[in-house]
Write a protein that holds these residues in place. Structure first.
Motif, PDB file in Angstrom:
ATOM      1  N   ARG A  67       0.820  -1.217   0.000  1.00  0.00           N
ATOM      2  CA  ARG A  67       0.000   0.000   0.000  1.00  0.00           C
ATOM      3  C   ARG A  67       0.852   1.264   0.000  1.00  0.00           C
ATOM      4  O   ARG A  67       0.462   2.284  -0.570  1.00  0.00           O
ATOM      5  N   PHE A  68       1.989   1.226   0.674  1.00  0.00           N
ATOM      6  CA  PHE A  68       2.867   2.396   0.802  1.00  0.00           C
ATOM      7  C   PHE A  68       4.115   2.186  -0.044  1.00  0.00           C
ATOM      8  O   PHE A  68       4.603   1.060  -0.190  1.00  0.00           O
ATOM      9  N   THR A  69       4.648   3.290  -0.550  1.00  0.00           N
ATOM     10  CA  THR A  69       5.886   3.252  -1.321  1.00  0.00           C
ATOM     11  C   THR A  69       6.797   4.386  -0.877  1.00  0.00           C
ATOM     12  O   THR A  69       6.379   5.545  -0.852  1.00  0.00           O
ATOM     13  N   ILE A  70       8.031   4.037  -0.525  1.00  0.00           N
ATOM     14  CA  ILE A  70       9.022   5.055  -0.157  1.00  0.00           C
ATOM     15  C   ILE A  70       9.936   5.280  -1.356  1.00  0.00           C
ATOM     16  O   ILE A  70      10.293   4.338  -2.075  1.00  0.00           O
ATOM     17  N   ALA A  71      10.297   6.525  -1.571  1.00  0.00           N
ATOM     18  CA  ALA A  71      11.192   6.869  -2.673  1.00  0.00           C
ATOM     19  C   ALA A  71      12.008   8.089  -2.268  1.00  0.00           C
ATOM     20  O   ALA A  71      11.627   8.818  -1.355  1.00  0.00           O
ATOM     21  N   ARG A  72      13.139   8.274  -2.935  1.00  0.00           N
ATOM     22  CA  ARG A  72      13.977   9.419  -2.619  1.00  0.00           C
ATOM     23  C   ARG A  72      14.414  10.110  -3.894  1.00  0.00           C
ATOM     24  O   ARG A  72      14.569   9.461  -4.940  1.00  0.00           O
ATOM     25  N   ASP A  73      14.598  11.409  -3.781  1.00  0.00           N
ATOM     26  CA  ASP A  73      15.126  12.217  -4.875  1.00  0.00           C
ATOM     27  C   ASP A  73      16.342  12.928  -4.308  1.00  0.00           C
ATOM     28  O   ASP A  73      16.212  13.956  -3.636  1.00  0.00           O
ATOM     29  N   ASN A  74      17.515  12.369  -4.565  1.00  0.00           N
ATOM     30  CA  ASN A  74      18.736  12.931  -3.977  1.00  0.00           C
ATOM     31  C   ASN A  74      19.035  14.332  -4.514  1.00  0.00           C
ATOM     32  O   ASN A  74      19.614  15.152  -3.810  1.00  0.00           O
ATOM     33  N   ALA A  75      18.623  14.596  -5.736  1.00  0.00           N
ATOM     34  CA  ALA A  75      18.858  15.926  -6.300  1.00  0.00           C
ATOM     35  C   ALA A  75      18.070  16.991  -5.537  1.00  0.00           C
ATOM     36  O   ALA A  75      18.504  18.136  -5.426  1.00  0.00           O
TER      37      ALA A  75
END
Length: 125
Positions: A67-75
Motif C-alpha cells: 500500500r505504501f511506497t518510499i522513494a527518494r530524490d537525492n537531487a
C-alpha cells in the motif's frame, strides 16, 4: 547537522491516498539511509518504511506492504512516502528520520540520528 521537515499530512477518507514529503536541509542526505515511522496516541513509535542510500533497497512494515511506497530524490534532498488504500488504523503522526552518513536502513528508531517534527495523518472511516 541535518534538519528534516515533513509535509503532506492531512485528513482523508478510508481508501484514499496521501503523499508525504520530507525535505532535508543543512547538508545533503544522499549518503544517509532514510526512514518513516509513525506514532499514534497512546502507542509506541513504529517503523513504516526505509530506503538505503546506496542500493536504493526499500523495506516496509508488514502492515503497509503493498500500500505504501518510499522513494527518494537525492537531487532535491527529499524523501517521499506515497500512501494508498489508507485505513483508519494508519492514523498517526508520521515522522521522517535519517541515519548517520553511510549507515544502513533500519527498522529500529535507534538506528536514526536525525528526526523531523512529524506530520499528522488522519484517516476517517
Amino acid at each position: 547537522q541535518v534538519q528534516l521537515v515533513e509535509s503532506g499530512g492531512g485528513l482523508v477518507q478510508a481508501g484514499g491516498s496521501l503523499r508525504l514529503s520530507c525535505a532535508a536541509s543543512g547538508r545533503t542526505v544522499s549518503s544517509n539511509a532514510m526512514g518513516w515511522f509513525r506514532q499514534a496516541p497512546g502507542k509506541e513509535r513504529e517503523f513504516v518504511a526505509a530506503i538505503n542510500w546506496s542500493s536504493g533497497n526499500t523495506y516496509y512494515a508488514d502492515s503497509v506492504k503493498g500500500r505504501f511506497t518510499i522513494a527518494r530524490d537525492n537531487a532535491k534532498n527529499t524523501v517521499y512516502l506515497q500512501m494508498n488504500s489508507l485505513k483508519p488504523e494508519d492514523t498517526a503522526v508520521y515522522l521522517c528520520a535519517a541515519t548517520n552518513r553511510g549507515a544502513r536502513a533500519s527498522s529500529y528508531s535507534s538506528g536514526y540520528a536525525y528526526w523531523g517534527q512529524g506530520t499528522q495523518v488522519t484517516v476517517s472511516s
